[in-house]
Write a protein that holds these residues in place. Structure first.
Motif, PDB file in Angstrom:
ATOM      1  N   PHE A   1       0.840  -1.203   0.000  1.00 27.96           N
ATOM      2  CA  PHE A   1       0.000   0.000   0.000  1.00 27.96           C
ATOM      3  C   PHE A   1       0.878   1.258   0.000  1.00 27.96           C
ATOM      4  N   ILE A   2       1.867   1.271   0.878  1.00 30.04           N
ATOM      5  CA  ILE A   2       2.770   2.419   0.994  1.00 30.04           C
ATOM      6  C   ILE A   2       3.543   2.633  -0.308  1.00 30.04           C
ATOM      7  N   VAL A   3       4.121   1.557  -0.847  1.00 34.39           N
ATOM      8  CA  VAL A   3       4.929   1.676  -2.069  1.00 34.39           C
ATOM      9  C   VAL A   3       4.065   2.054  -3.263  1.00 34.39           C
TER      10      VAL A   3
ATOM     11  N   LEU B   1      -9.338  13.139   8.884  1.00 39.46           N
ATOM     12  CA  LEU B   1      -9.914  12.612  10.129  1.00 39.46           C
ATOM     13  C   LEU B   1     -11.364  13.051  10.284  1.00 39.46           C
ATOM     14  N   ASN B   2     -11.632  14.319  10.006  1.00 46.93           N
ATOM     15  CA  ASN B   2     -12.988  14.834  10.152  1.00 46.93           C
ATOM     16  C   ASN B   2     -13.941  14.238   9.122  1.00 46.93           C
ATOM     17  N   ILE B   3     -13.430  13.988   7.917  1.00 45.22           N
ATOM     18  CA  ILE B   3     -14.268  13.371   6.869  1.00 45.22           C
ATOM     19  C   ILE B   3     -14.604  11.925   7.232  1.00 45.22           C
TER      20      ILE B   3
ATOM     21  N   PHE C   1      -6.566   8.511  -3.335  1.00 38.07           N
ATOM     22  CA  PHE C   1      -6.057   7.150  -3.491  1.00 38.07           C
ATOM     23  C   PHE C   1      -6.071   6.392  -2.167  1.00 38.07           C
ATOM     24  N   VAL C   2      -5.656   7.052  -1.096  1.00 37.52           N
ATOM     25  CA  VAL C   2      -5.577   6.392   0.208  1.00 37.52           C
ATOM     26  C   VAL C   2      -6.955   5.932   0.677  1.00 37.52           C
ATOM     27  N   VAL C   3      -7.970   6.779   0.516  1.00 40.52           N
ATOM     28  CA  VAL C   3      -9.321   6.413   0.928  1.00 40.52           C
ATOM     29  C   VAL C   3      -9.881   5.310   0.024  1.00 40.52           C
ATOM     30  N   PHE C   4      -9.651   5.450  -1.291  1.00 41.13           N
ATOM     31  CA  PHE C   4     -10.149   4.464  -2.249  1.00 41.13           C
ATOM     32  C   PHE C   4      -9.591   3.071  -1.963  1.00 41.13           C
ATOM     33  N   LEU C   5      -8.286   2.981  -1.782  1.00 40.63           N
ATOM     34  CA  LEU C   5      -7.650   1.672  -1.629  1.00 40.63           C
ATOM     35  C   LEU C   5      -7.762   1.142  -0.207  1.00 40.63           C
TER      36      LEU C   5
ATOM     37  N   SER D   1      -5.960   3.643   6.919  1.00 44.10           N
ATOM     38  CA  SER D   1      -5.828   4.580   5.796  1.00 44.10           C
ATOM     39  C   SER D   1      -5.224   5.898   6.258  1.00 44.10           C
ATOM     40  N   VAL D   2      -5.684   6.403   7.399  1.00 42.53           N
ATOM     41  CA  VAL D   2      -5.155   7.658   7.936  1.00 42.53           C
ATOM     42  C   VAL D   2      -3.674   7.515   8.274  1.00 42.53           C
TER      43      VAL D   2
END
Length: 458
Positions: free
Chosen positions: A98-100, A181-183, A342-346, A359-360
């Motif tokens: 995920f990170i890469v 975070l708020n979302i 991308f982070v939220v999607f994956l 994800s956060v």
């Protein structure tokens, strides 16, 4: 005899900045609300007091850059020397991938935009956009290290441009992180778990196998000595490789420069090797003491990164930033927006449990540093019950291995620029996209497979 106080005074100034940053973090609600690390605040104080603004502090950018370069290696070597328990391998590998994949997405966006900007800014260094994943994903030390090496290959002020991109990455991590975070969580916070937090007194004592407190050498001295030993091996190994590559022409020279920029990875690998040797010697009862101390190594690493971040922001040259302002803003703005999406999607697709927390954590890491990711997690999971913090730390180690092929990839566009061979730009983009799709396919396929297994078991 005249004593040179330069290094001591530089450290004293950086220390004063850190104390100032800590004071402001405690007293100013704005900094607490947006989770600004003390070192970032300290760095901006240094920038404000520097020669481009008030002119009170006058430490040359080159000297601050040198501290950033070496402190990064010290921090990573200290982390790599730590003894670790075996964790859940599948989730660690997923987090590493995920990170890469986030780095690769940033690389594709940054490199693509950098090439597109050549139509408007013809004298722009073509691989410039690759500083986006280095600055956002790897932090100021890496961005400065590679950028400064590119200076010798035709990129004026490359190190400072790298620092500027990394600093904007920290702003995305802090402001964007709180927004995320708020979302994702709204006003919900892990209040109940925070009530469980109690004040504890740390008492130092002798654990079985530890170096006794009565020993004639301090435990801290041993940790510093081991880090110094690994760093010496790193230097000797890189010098040896550079000598071997000397006969390989311009590609050898370009690749050698890149390796010096990735000195912290070489140092980390050597530290992991030393850790492996220690583990074998302990299992065979040859070594009966624990010479490494996880607590002290963590403190050394955290301290090195605090000073590194402070020095990196204080070293930014406003005149250089003005010169590259448009390309830097274009690349970081587009990169920051797509990274968030991308982070939220994956994240929601690859984590079975606590996908928001994980994800956060990854978002904080690939826009700032591991510390930023942990800071964001601490805001909604203060006791780390979601294991997102563990996944991030161990996943970063897996990401280090999965990201090794990028060492070679980063050298290709620079080689193409030096030898006036644009075909290498195309090759680089093809490799980045192919590797990104490969990791994305692995993550989505493995997640789909796990969901099917869960449904069958029900």
């Amino acid at each position: 005899m005249s004593i040179d106080w330069t290094f001591a005074m530089d450290i004293a100034v950086l220390s004063l900045l850190l104390l100032g940053g800590t004071f402001l973090k405690r007293k100013v609600g704005f900094f607490r609300k947006f989770l600004f690390p003390n070192a970032i605040i300290a760095g901006f104080i240094g920038l404000l007091l520097g020669k481009d603004f008030l002119g009170i502090i006058d430490i040359p950018e080159e000297r601050l850059g040198t501290y950033v370069y070496h402190l990064m290696a010290v921090g990573f070597i200290a982390l790599a020397l730590k003894e670790r328990k075996q964790e859940s391998i599948p989730i660690v590998v997923k987090t590493g991938a995920f990170i890469v994949s986030g780095y690769l997405l940033q690389g594709i966006i940054g490199f693509g935009l950098g090439l597109a900007l050549l139509f408007f800014i013809p004298n722009l260094f073509p691989p410039f956009g690759l500083l986006l994943p280095l600055g956002f994903g790897q932090g100021p030390g890496q961005a400065f290290s590679i950028g400064s090496r590119w200076e010798a290959l035709g990129f004026p002020h490359g190190g400072n441009v790298g620092l500027s991109i990394a600093t904007i990455g920290f702003l995305w991590a802090c402001f964007g992180g709180v927004f995320l975070l708020n979302i994702l969580f709204g006003k919900k916070r892990d209040i109940d778990s925070s009530k469980e937090m109690v004040s504890q007194t740390v008492v130092e004592y002798d654990s079985p196998g530890d170096i006794p407190l009565t020993e004639s050498i301090d435990r801290l001295s041993i940790q510093i000595a081991l880090i110094g030993f690994v760093y010496l091996l790193t230097y000797l190994l890189l010098k040896g490789i550079e000598s071997l590559l000397a006969g390989a022409g311009s590609f050898g020279h370009t690749f050698a420069q890149l390796l010096w920029g990735f000195h912290f990875i070489v140092g980390s690998l050597l530290a992991i090797l030393l850790r492996f040797v220690f583990d074998i010697l302990k299992r065979k009862k040859i070594m009966k003491r624990n010479y490494t101390n996880n607590y002290l190594l963590s403190r050394i690493s955290a301290g090195a990164f605090d000073y590194m971040i402070t020095a990196s922001i204080a070293a930014i040259s406003i005149s250089v930033l003005k010169e590259y302002l448009i390309p830097v803003l274009v690349v970081t703005t587009v990169g920051g927006i797509f990274t968030s999406i991308f982070v939220v999607f994956l994240g929601r697709r690859i984590y079975k449990d606590y996908w928001r927390e994980n994800s956060v954590a990854v978002y904080g890491n690939i826009t700032g540093t591991i510390s930023t990711g942990l800071g964001l997690i601490r805001e909604i999971d203060p006791l780390f019950k979601s294991h997102a913090a563990e996944n991030l730390v161990f996943g970063s180690g897996a990401g280090l291995i999965l990201g090794l092929p990028l060492l070679v990839v980063l050298s290709l566009p620079v080689y193409g620029y030096v030898n006036n061979a644009p075909i290498y730009y195309v090759i680089t983009m093809i490799i980045l996209i192919s590797y990104f799709l490969l990791l994305l396919g692995f993550l989505l396929f493995s997640s789909t497979k796990n969901k099917k297994l869960v449904k069958k078991s029900l």
